[in-house]
Scaffold this motif. Structure first.
Motif, PDB file in Angstrom:
ATOM      1  N   GLU A 185     -36.612 -45.165  25.168  1.00 45.52           N
ATOM      2  CA  GLU A 185     -36.825 -43.695  25.543  1.00 45.52           C
ATOM      3  C   GLU A 185     -38.451 -42.966  26.214  1.00 45.52           C
ATOM      4  N   HIS A 186     -39.054 -43.779  24.905  1.00 47.63           N
ATOM      5  CA  HIS A 186     -40.180 -43.911  24.986  1.00 47.63           C
ATOM      6  C   HIS A 186     -41.459 -45.023  25.613  1.00 47.63           C
ATOM      7  N   LYS A 215     -37.202 -46.162  34.079  1.00 51.40           N
ATOM      8  CA  LYS A 215     -38.686 -46.003  32.747  1.00 51.40           C
ATOM      9  C   LYS A 215     -39.388 -47.332  33.012  1.00 51.40           C
ATOM     10  N   MET A 216     -38.201 -48.717  32.033  1.00 49.97           N
ATOM     11  CA  MET A 216     -39.052 -49.467  31.971  1.00 49.97           C
ATOM     12  C   MET A 216     -39.554 -50.506  33.137  1.00 49.97           C
ATOM     13  N   LYS A 223     -44.768 -57.104  39.384  1.00 53.75           N
ATOM     14  CA  LYS A 223     -44.729 -59.136  39.680  1.00 53.75           C
ATOM     15  C   LYS A 223     -43.889 -59.437  37.988  1.00 53.75           C
ATOM     16  N   GLY A 224     -43.844 -58.109  37.399  1.00 55.13           N
ATOM     17  CA  GLY A 224     -42.948 -58.508  35.671  1.00 55.13           C
ATOM     18  C   GLY A 224     -41.486 -58.826  35.888  1.00 55.13           C
ATOM     19  N   GLU A 225     -41.418 -59.308  34.860  1.00 59.20           N
ATOM     20  CA  GLU A 225     -39.909 -59.162  34.996  1.00 59.20           C
ATOM     21  C   GLU A 225     -38.462 -58.288  33.667  1.00 59.20           C
ATOM     22  N   ILE A 226     -37.539 -58.235  34.005  1.00 59.24           N
ATOM     23  CA  ILE A 226     -37.324 -57.353  33.315  1.00 59.24           C
ATOM     24  C   ILE A 226     -35.243 -58.309  32.811  1.00 59.24           C
ATOM     25  N   ILE A 227     -35.789 -58.965  31.213  1.00 57.27           N
ATOM     26  CA  ILE A 227     -34.433 -59.985  31.371  1.00 57.27           C
ATOM     27  C   ILE A 227     -33.541 -58.150  30.989  1.00 57.27           C
ATOM     28  N   ALA A 269     -32.598 -49.047  40.888  1.00 56.60           N
ATOM     29  CA  ALA A 269     -33.713 -48.974  40.033  1.00 56.60           C
ATOM     30  C   ALA A 269     -34.931 -49.203  40.147  1.00 56.60           C
ATOM     31  N   GLY A 270     -34.672 -49.554  41.846  1.00 59.24           N
ATOM     32  CA  GLY A 270     -35.778 -50.235  42.311  1.00 59.24           C
ATOM     33  C   GLY A 270     -36.068 -51.206  42.171  1.00 59.24           C
TER      34      GLY A 270
END
Length: 327
Positions: A185-186, A215-216, A223-227, A269-270
């Motif tokens: 959450e931060h 938030k993430m 161009k960043g990625e999330i796993i 979330a986009g």
């Protein structure tokens, strides 16, 4: 007292990247949360780490499934016994495996299986700023160092896990690893900062998964990625299960999505380029009781007559691994 144990954090990454962070908010939260490290409840972990301050090694290997630190023959008998008592203080070890000065720690979770599944699908972490959300004792953080990231910031609000990480970090002093007593959450205090965010085994523990994904996304650089690794349920419809009380004996479980539901959360979330690259039931070989985690585990959490159900009668857990990007 705090600086006595985490002097490796200076110079602070907040100084290095001060123009890219909400620095004052991070420092204020950090100061508030560090007090938890020295409460009576956590004193046993603090004292365990303090008991081995003289033990160090220049040898480590993070390249394989077992995170290895120090060789057994580096310690005299008295040090070996003292070190053994320290690592036992952190039982149950829930993430691993580790080999610390010849002591083989078989944790409850085979975290190496998770990393092996993820590794072929991610961009190289070299020179990237990385977040490990819910980093626990730092197993994945140590594995990430092999790829030479610019920095890895672990988010983990539990004081015990900080000290567990610290007992190893004090020995190997990885200068690009940083542990924050913060939660997911931060993450918005790091706007457009991270090139890669790992959110492994966290999302279903929160009542607003789409809000947290938003938030993430704010914290990802363009161009960043999330796993994402998320526990869920089987099914074709984009729905999620909300347990009434416990799920597989666990408290704090809010939403357990199907694969398509999880993908829809990311889209809402986009995020774009959403790809679920692993979907399978959680196995009793991956999460189980061991000598270092002598606790009830997945075999005890499933219905003894039908292992496709939990003890509460809900569908047994699946794991979904999804990678997505920010445009």
């Amino acid at each position: 007292m705090f600086d006595e144990f985490i002097g490796y954090l200076a110079p602070d990454y907040c100084d290095r990247y001060s123009t890219h962070l909400e620095r004052e908010a991070i420092l204020t939260l950090r100061q508030e949360r560090q007090a938890k490290l020295f409460t009576q409840q956590n004193r046993q972990y603090q004292e365990a780490v303090a008991a081995i301050q003289d033990i160090e090694s220049n040898w480590f290997d993070f390249s394989d499934s077992v995170v290895k630190i120090g060789r057994k023959d580096e310690l005299i008998a008295e040090q070996q016994q003292r070190f053994l008592q320290t690592v036992k203080a952190f039982c149950p070890w829930k993430k691993g495996p580790f080999e610390l000065f010849g002591i083989n720690i078989d944790a409850e979770w085979r975290s190496d299986w998770k990393w092996a599944r993820i590794l072929p699908y991610i961009q190289s972490l070299e020179n990237r700023k990385v977040a490990d959300i819910g980093c626990h004792n730092g197993y994945f953080m140590f594995r990430m160092t092999e790829q030479k990231p610019d920095c890895v910031i672990g988010f983990e609000p539990v004081a015990k896990h900080f000290w567990n990480f610290q007992l190893m970090q004090n020995i190997v002093q990885q200068e690009n690893l940083f542990f924050e007593l913060l939660g997911v959450e931060h993450i918005h205090f790091f706007p457009n900062f991270f090139d890669t965010i790992f959110c492994l085994g966290i999302l279903y523990h929160h009542p607003d998964p789409i809000g947290l994904l938003g938030k993430m996304k704010q914290a990802l650089a363009p161009k960043g990625e999330i796993i994402i690794d998320c526990q869920g349920i089987p099914g074709e419809l984009p729905v999620s299960l909300t347990p009434r009380k416990r799920y597989a004996q666990a408290r704090g479980i809010w939403f357990l999505p199907t694969q398509s539901c999880l993908e829809n959360w990311l889209a809402r979330a986009g995020f774009t380029q959403i790809n679920c690259f692993f979907a399978a039931p959680l196995s009793v070989e991956e999460q189980r009781r061991t000598a270092w985690a002598d606790i009830d585990s997945l075999p005890e959490f499933l219905n003894s007559d039908d292992d496709s159900l939990t003890v509460e009668g809900y569908p047994a857990p699946w794991r979904y691994y999804v990678i997505a990007r920010k445009d």
